[in-house]
Design a protein around this motif. Structure first.
Motif, mmCIF file in Angstrom:
data_model
loop_
_atom_site.group_PDB
_atom_site.id
_atom_site.type_symbol
_atom_site.label_atom_id
_atom_site.label_comp_id
_atom_site.label_asym_id
_atom_site.label_seq_id
_atom_site.Cartn_x
_atom_site.Cartn_y
_atom_site.Cartn_z
ATOM 1 N N LYS A 2 0.841 -1.188 0.000
ATOM 2 C CA LYS A 2 0.000 0.000 0.000
ATOM 3 C C LYS A 2 0.887 1.253 0.000
ATOM 4 N N PHE A 3 1.971 1.126 0.744
ATOM 5 C CA PHE A 3 2.895 2.235 0.883
ATOM 6 C C PHE A 3 3.492 2.612 -0.471
ATOM 7 N N VAL A 4 3.934 1.580 -1.200
ATOM 8 C CA VAL A 4 4.564 1.832 -2.488
ATOM 9 C C VAL A 4 3.580 2.493 -3.446
ATOM 10 N N ILE A 5 2.335 2.004 -3.421
ATOM 11 C CA ILE A 5 1.321 2.589 -4.304
ATOM 12 C C ILE A 5 1.083 4.054 -3.956
ATOM 13 N N LYS A 6 1.003 4.314 -2.637
ATOM 14 C CA LYS A 6 0.787 5.688 -2.194
ATOM 15 C C LYS A 6 1.932 6.591 -2.664
ATOM 16 N N LYS A 7 3.147 6.060 -2.529
ATOM 17 C CA LYS A 7 4.316 6.849 -2.930
ATOM 18 C C LYS A 7 4.330 7.097 -4.425
ATOM 19 N N LEU A 8 3.958 6.058 -5.185
ATOM 20 C CA LEU A 8 3.920 6.231 -6.641
ATOM 21 C C LEU A 8 2.874 7.266 -7.025
ATOM 22 N N GLY A 9 1.760 7.271 -6.271
ATOM 23 C CA GLY A 9 0.735 8.286 -6.501
ATOM 24 C C GLY A 9 1.293 9.675 -6.271
ATOM 25 N N GLU A 10 2.048 9.821 -5.170
ATOM 26 C CA GLU A 10 2.661 11.117 -4.874
ATOM 27 C C GLU A 10 3.614 11.530 -5.978
ATOM 28 N N LEU A 11 4.375 10.543 -6.469
ATOM 29 C CA LEU A 11 5.320 10.807 -7.552
ATOM 30 C C LEU A 11 4.580 11.365 -8.758
ATOM 31 N N LEU A 12 3.465 10.725 -9.080
ATOM 32 C CA LEU A 12 2.680 11.128 -10.241
ATOM 33 C C LEU A 12 2.178 12.562 -10.076
ATOM 34 N N VAL A 13 1.648 12.853 -8.862
ATOM 35 C CA VAL A 13 1.124 14.196 -8.616
ATOM 36 C C VAL A 13 2.234 15.230 -8.771
ATOM 37 N N THR A 14 3.386 14.945 -8.165
ATOM 38 C CA THR A 14 4.490 15.898 -8.262
ATOM 39 C C THR A 14 4.887 16.128 -9.710
ATOM 40 N N MET A 15 4.972 15.029 -10.473
ATOM 41 C CA MET A 15 5.377 15.163 -11.872
ATOM 42 C C MET A 15 4.386 16.012 -12.649
ATOM 43 N N VAL A 16 3.088 15.789 -12.378
ATOM 44 C CA VAL A 16 2.083 16.552 -13.117
ATOM 45 C C VAL A 16 2.177 18.030 -12.745
ATOM 46 N N VAL A 17 2.342 18.308 -11.427
ATOM 47 C CA VAL A 17 2.448 19.708 -11.006
ATOM 48 C C VAL A 17 3.661 20.368 -11.649
ATOM 49 N N VAL A 18 4.815 19.692 -11.560
ATOM 50 C CA VAL A 18 6.045 20.274 -12.110
ATOM 51 C C VAL A 18 5.910 20.497 -13.613
ATOM 52 N N SER A 19 5.396 19.470 -14.313
ATOM 53 C CA SER A 19 5.326 19.601 -15.765
ATOM 54 C C SER A 19 4.319 20.670 -16.156
ATOM 55 N N PHE A 20 3.215 20.759 -15.401
ATOM 56 C CA PHE A 20 2.216 21.782 -15.718
ATOM 57 C C PHE A 20 2.808 23.174 -15.531
ATOM 58 N N LEU A 21 3.514 23.355 -14.399
ATOM 59 C CA LEU A 21 4.087 24.670 -14.126
ATOM 60 C C LEU A 21 5.094 25.053 -15.202
ATOM 61 N N THR A 22 5.974 24.085 -15.585
ATOM 62 C CA THR A 22 6.959 24.430 -16.619
ATOM 63 C C THR A 22 6.267 24.723 -17.938
ATOM 64 N N PHE A 23 5.300 23.884 -18.266
ATOM 65 C CA PHE A 23 4.619 24.068 -19.548
ATOM 66 C C PHE A 23 3.923 25.420 -19.587
ATOM 67 N N ALA A 24 3.216 25.735 -18.502
ATOM 68 C CA ALA A 24 2.485 27.001 -18.447
ATOM 69 C C ALA A 24 3.459 28.173 -18.481
ATOM 70 N N ALA A 25 4.572 28.024 -17.749
ATOM 71 C CA ALA A 25 5.540 29.118 -17.677
ATOM 72 C C ALA A 25 6.056 29.473 -19.062
ATOM 73 N N PHE A 26 6.382 28.450 -19.853
ATOM 74 C CA PHE A 26 6.932 28.740 -21.170
ATOM 75 C C PHE A 26 5.866 29.181 -22.148
#
Lengths: 312, 268
Positions: A2-26
């Motif tokens: 369960k822990f690994v799944i939760k962490k992977l979920g967090e990873l996904l959220v972070t990636m989406v936030v980071v990529s969205f911010l970079t994409f929007a910024a440019f």
């Protein structure tokens, strides 16, 4: 699990936030890539045709979704500058930077743990001063000094003659060792300071007294009880260090003329080659977050209580 | 404990020295920092030129004085900017908690996942490189999350304490509670964070200017001078050593102050 799944979920959220911010910024900055690529002489029709070809006419969210989907399927887009797949441009550079950061990381772990144990909780002014001094040296300055001493004076390596990671792997590693040392010095100092702080905090805890009362020897207690208990924050700290190593390598690659991701990034930024910049930023972020997750997993094995806390 | 106050004293001495050094540099320098001399290129340190001269025959000591000023100005402004917004965000999220807190801190974590220099590079490429104000803005934005994180923890911890409850009972408004009751209690946490922030700003400014996307001529900055010095490492090693040495000493001094503040404040 369960822990690994939760962490992977967090990873996904972070990636989406980071990529969205970079994409929007440019997206919001002034300047049209199509005009940039064609130069000021281009006719409006030509610019319009290229915008169509690059897909710049579509709404923002569609382009973002498209790019994100591409990213997950291994398509990082096409560089404006080289008119090539970004992935084919950066894959060798990624390998170079990975080798450099791993070398630095190994140096940091390999040196700071023994030094930290040696220093222990001694807090003499000399140790504090040396530690602070090492922390104060910017990696690129160390790089310049090392180039001067080992490159120019002792002629142990020739500045600017990076052999290429595919041609000569070990030669490349040898060339990069000076860069790795420059990156590591301040981080080693920080890790040592952090370690001695954690260890001295642990030593004040009750279980140390208990172990001593039961007749445990000081060294045994330090190695078997205290080290294990203090390694959780240290592992977390080392994972955070990964981000700083990558940051350091962006600058130090410039000093030693190492053809890595950092150098390419700086060039892409000055050339406004946004697909390349976006791809590199998201890859580096992925790398840092992954390091964080690995450290969490290691910590769970060191301290099983963390596992329980999650399952509850 | 003696070591702590010692490191605070030494650190303060070094920091004040360089602060004065920079202030004097704004008002007066032994030579003009931009005056070139055809017959005095790459001179070694001597009584007339304490740190020697550079490739254009400019006095390095004068340039270092000006450069220290620029570097410190950028670092101070950056820290002020980052701390102001960071503490504001940290105060609000720490005090109110809830959904806003969760969302903001998630974004915060995502941003801190990036190496700070990478983030600064991206922001400065958006704002346009080569201008001091853009460099300050870029670095300031980069520093917001760390200040937000530190102050959120401090504010969240003190919001559960009795003096806050009693202030609420007495009818103090939210703004008053945050600014006049809680903020003074977070100073012991914020001060060391400010010194760390200052040092990171000095190092980041130096790195960015070294990469050629920070401060540009005619402004002299320590990082930019180092990138010039790189080409003359063989013929004029003192150029590189003097400029880099000043950066190291500034960061060293402020680091000692932080060290002294942190431990002195926490344990006594």
């Amino acid at each position: 699990m369960k822990f690994v799944i939760k962490k992977l979920g967090e990873l996904l959220v972070t990636m989406v936030v980071v990529s969205f911010l970079t994409f929007a910024a440019f997206d919001i900055i002034p300047g049209d890539p199509a005009t940039n690529m064609l130069g000021t002489q281009a006719t409006p029709e030509k610019v319009e045709a290229l915008r169509e070809e690059l897909g710049l006419n579509r709404p923002f969210l569609v382009r973002y979704g498209d790019w994100l989907l591409g990213f997950f399927t291994g398509d990082l887009g096409v560089s404006y500058d080289y008119n090539q797949e970004v992935w084919s441009l950066i894959k060798e550079k990624l390998l170079v930077t990975m080798c450099l950061t791993f070398m630095s990381f190994i140096l940091i772990v390999g040196l700071s743990v023994p030094i930290g144990m040696l220093v222990g909780e001694k807090k003499s002014w000399l140790i504090i001063a040396i530690d602070q001094l090492c922390m104060a040296v910017p990696p690129f300055f160390t790089g310049l000094i090392l180039t001067w001493i080992f490159g120019i004076t002792l002629k142990l390596f020739t500045h600017g003659s990076f052999p290429g990671i595919y041609n000569d792997f070990f030669g490349s590693l040898k060339y990069m060792i000076y860069a790795a040392v420059s990156i590591s010095i301040p981080r080693i100092a920080m890790t040592v300071r952090m370690m001695s702080g954690t260890v001295s905090q642990e030593l004040r805890k009750d279980y140390v007294k208990t172990a001593l009362a039961r007749g445990g020897r000081g060294k045994y207690i330090l190695r078997h009880h205290v080290l294990r208990n203090s390694s959780v924050p240290i592992v977390t700290f080392l994972a955070q260090t990964m981000a700083e190593i990558i940051g350091g390598s962006i600058v130090v690659e410039q000093v030693f003329a190492i053809p890595g991701l950092g150098r390419f990034l700086v060039a892409s930024i000055s050339n406004r080659d946004y697909p390349s910049v976006q791809a590199i930023v998201v890859i580096l972020a992925f790398w840092v977050v992954l390091a964080g997750i690995i450290s969490d997993v290691i910590n769970m094995n060191i301290d099983p209580r963390l596992k329980l806390g999650v399952e509850k | 404990m003696r070591n702590k106050s010692l490191s605070l004293k030494i650190g303060l001495a070094i920091s004040v020295f360089f602060f004065l050094f920079a202030i004097v540099g704004v008002l007066w320098t032994p030579y003009s920092p931009t005056e070139m001399g055809a017959d005095s290129q790459l001179m070694a340190p001597c009584p007339a030129h304490l740190m020697g001269t550079d490739n254009f025959g400019r006095d390095i000591f004068s340039r270092v004085m000006k450069g220290t000023g620029t570097t410190m100005l950028v670092a101070f402004s950056t820290v002020l900017f980052g701390a102001f917004f960071g503490v504001a965000i940290g105060a609000v999220t720490g005090y109110f908690g809830g959904k806003l807190d969760a969302v903001l801190m998630r974004i915060n974590d995502s941003i801190t996942a990036l190496p700070s220099i990478l983030l600064a590079l991206v922001i400065i490429s958006l704002l346009g490189p080569g201008r001091k104000i853009n460099l300050i803005l870029a670095l300031g934005i980069v520093f917001i999350p760390s200040f937000a994180r530190v102050s959120r923890t401090a504010f969240a911890a003190s919001s559960a304490q009795n003096y806050i409850t009693s202030a609420k009972l007495m009818g103090a408004g939210t703004f008053r509670i945050i600014v006049f009751h809680m903020l003074p209690n977070t100073v012991s946490v914020l001060l060391p964070a400010l010194t760390i922030g200052f040092n990171n700003a000095v190092l980041a400014e130096a790195s960015m200017s070294y990469l050629g996307i920070g401060v540009k001529p005619p402004d002299a900055s320590l990082g930019y001078m180092l990138s010039e010095a790189q080409s003359y490492v063989m013929s004029a090693p003192w150029y590189c050593l003097m400029t880099g040495g000043v950066i190291v000493l500034i960061v060293f001094g402020v680091g000692l102050v932080g060290e002294g503040l942190r431990n002195g404040g926490g344990e006594e």
